[in-house]
Enzyme design. Structure first.
Site, mmCIF file in Angstrom:
data_model
loop_
_atom_site.group_PDB
_atom_site.id
_atom_site.type_symbol
_atom_site.label_atom_id
_atom_site.label_comp_id
_atom_site.label_asym_id
_atom_site.label_seq_id
_atom_site.Cartn_x
_atom_site.Cartn_y
_atom_site.Cartn_z
ATOM 1 N N GLU A 16 35.508 60.468 -12.698
ATOM 2 C CA GLU A 16 36.975 60.617 -12.312
ATOM 3 C C GLU A 16 37.756 59.882 -13.345
ATOM 4 O O GLU A 16 37.720 58.646 -13.715
ATOM 5 C CB GLU A 16 37.303 60.230 -10.991
ATOM 6 C CG GLU A 16 37.919 61.116 -10.134
ATOM 7 C CD GLU A 16 38.237 60.586 -8.902
ATOM 8 O OE1 GLU A 16 37.615 61.009 -7.712
ATOM 9 O OE2 GLU A 16 39.235 59.830 -8.747
ATOM 10 N N GLU A 25 33.936 56.639 -4.222
ATOM 11 C CA GLU A 25 34.552 55.358 -4.499
ATOM 12 C C GLU A 25 34.522 54.189 -3.219
ATOM 13 O O GLU A 25 35.149 54.373 -2.396
ATOM 14 C CB GLU A 25 36.008 55.504 -4.749
ATOM 15 C CG GLU A 25 36.280 56.248 -6.121
ATOM 16 C CD GLU A 25 37.774 56.230 -6.374
ATOM 17 O OE1 GLU A 25 38.506 56.053 -5.430
ATOM 18 O OE2 GLU A 25 38.102 56.548 -7.558
HETATM 19 C C1 IDC Z 1 44.047 61.370 -4.182
HETATM 20 C C2 IDC Z 1 44.856 62.768 -4.161
HETATM 21 C C3 IDC Z 1 46.240 62.977 -3.219
HETATM 22 C C4 IDC Z 1 45.634 62.487 -2.057
HETATM 23 C C5 IDC Z 1 44.771 61.180 -2.099
HETATM 24 C C6 IDC Z 1 44.078 60.676 -0.694
HETATM 25 O O1 IDC Z 1 45.392 62.878 -5.756
HETATM 26 O O2 IDC Z 1 46.654 64.256 -3.503
HETATM 27 O O3 IDC Z 1 46.509 62.536 -0.995
HETATM 28 O O4 IDC Z 1 43.712 61.010 -2.899
HETATM 29 O O5 IDC Z 1 43.234 61.813 -0.249
HETATM 30 C C7 IDC Z 1 41.065 58.447 -6.665
HETATM 31 C C8 IDC Z 1 40.316 59.178 -5.758
HETATM 32 C C9 IDC Z 1 40.866 60.442 -5.313
HETATM 33 C C10 IDC Z 1 42.442 60.131 -5.450
HETATM 34 C C11 IDC Z 1 42.758 59.650 -6.802
HETATM 35 C C12 IDC Z 1 44.285 59.775 -6.892
HETATM 36 O O6 IDC Z 1 38.903 59.271 -5.812
HETATM 37 O O7 IDC Z 1 40.499 60.955 -3.988
HETATM 38 O O8 IDC Z 1 43.040 61.212 -5.129
HETATM 39 N N1 IDC Z 1 42.247 58.530 -7.128
HETATM 40 O O9 IDC Z 1 44.974 58.350 -5.931
HETATM 41 N N2 IDC Z 1 40.404 57.060 -7.003
HETATM 42 C C13 IDC Z 1 41.510 56.608 -8.074
HETATM 43 C C14 IDC Z 1 42.502 57.605 -8.170
#
Ligand code: IDC
Length: 303
Positions: A228, A141
């Site tokens: 995702e 992303e």
């Molecule tokens: C989130 C994880 C969380 C972590 C955070 C930061 O669920 O536990 O602390 O990242 O590393 C994304 C991202 C994905 C995110 C997820 C939810 O690709 O890494 O995971 N998310 O926020 N994009 C949209 C949502």
């Protein structure tokens, strides 16, 4: 015969992923949480459960580049590469497809660690040259100010590195604003074949506007892949929105778009599909699977 034995090497035909016989293939499965801190699920019994009980045919391995001892920020490279290798080898053994996700997030632009990415993908593609199970996701992303031109520049560096070893490999490319703009490829496609453009949705945050964008891409000839998604808010938490989720699936089903669910983890976050405190690696009872997990398991099992 396993799913991957049946379908063999994949390629992109129009907006569809197709198998070696030219038939459309829809990948679906779970994404790991960050490999560095949820490594326990990269094991045979978990992958087997996801294949046989949940009905998935693909696993995504999320290799964080920046945060949480990321690959480029002090993580143990050898160990992390070993986990990636273990995940790919398991998927191969079980006849599943596997996506290696270079999880660009905190650094915002994939150009920040582009040198590292080239080294990583060079080593990976050399080791798995021609492996039909493996798809390469080169930037999870890009976000904040990162524009399409930077992503194209990055893709033009990394894709040739992969294709030198695996000329036919399918590559998944992210887009600006946390992979919400594959429509950039409508105006300016990246000049390689066998590309999928990723779109990420979190159904409680992303609704009609983003669904319409996906439709516009597909109708305009841009192959979209959901690498995702969840029913939750984009924070990964909050109340799952099942109604929006159903609308998303109405769209994805009508075009046969593949999807990967975030994430295979046991924690209080609503997007983590296993109940907090549950230490099992397989054989989860319904009470040990959270609402999002049960909902997506139903979707996986439909076929
Ligand atoms: C989130 C994880 C969380 C972590 C955070 C930061 O669920 O536990 O602390 O990242 O590393 C994304 C991202 C994905 C995110 C997820 C939810 O690709 O890494 O995971 N998310 O926020 N994009 C949209 C949502």
């Amino acid at each position: 015969m396993t799913f991957a034995e049946k379908h063999g090497a994949l390629h992109v035909e129009g907006v569809q992923l197709a198998d070696e016989h030219g038939e459309a293939v829809r990948l679906c499965g779970m994404s790991t949480h960050g490999l560095a801190w949820r490594r326990e699920f990269v094991c045979e019994e978990t992958f087997r459960e996801l294949r046989d009980v949940w009905g998935t045919n693909c696993v995504r391995l999320a290799l964080y580049t920046a945060e949480h001892m990321g690959y480029c920020t002090g993580g143990n490279k050898q160990e992390l590469f070993g986990l990636v290798r273990k995940g790919i080898d398991l998927a191969k053994e079980l006849g599943m497809y596997v996506i290696v996700d270079w999880h660009v997030l905190d650094e915002k632009s994939p150009l920040v660690y582009a040198d590292e990415a080239e080294r990583f993908f060079d080593a990976l593609a050399a080791e798995y040259a021609g492996c039909p199970n493996l798809l390469y996701e080169i930037c999870n992303e890009p976000n904040k100010g990162t524009g399409w031109d930077e992503i194209v520049q990055y893709a033009e560096r990394v894709i040739p590195v992969i294709r030198r070893h695996s000329p036919e490999a399918v590559v998944i490319v992210g887009s600006p604003d946390w992979s919400q703009h594959p429509d950039c490829a409508l105006d300016q496609p990246i000049g390689f074949d066998n590309l999928l453009y990723s779109l990420h949705f979190y159904a409680a945050t992303h609704r009609d506007g983003l669904r319409e964008r996906v439709k516009r891409c597909l109708d305009g000839g841009v192959p979209v892949f959901i690498s995702e998604c969840s029913l939750t808010e984009s924070t990964g938490s909050g109340t799952p929105d099942l109604e929006s989720g159903e609308k998303w699936f109405g769209l994805l089903d009508s075009y046969g778009v593949g999807y990967i669910v975030w994430s295979l983890a046991s924690s209080p976050e609503t997007s983590a599909v296993i109940a907090p405190g549950c230490r099992k690696l397989s054989g989860w009872q319904d009470g040990e699977i959270k609402q999002t997990g049960l909902w997506f398991r139903e979707k996986f099992r439909r076929k």
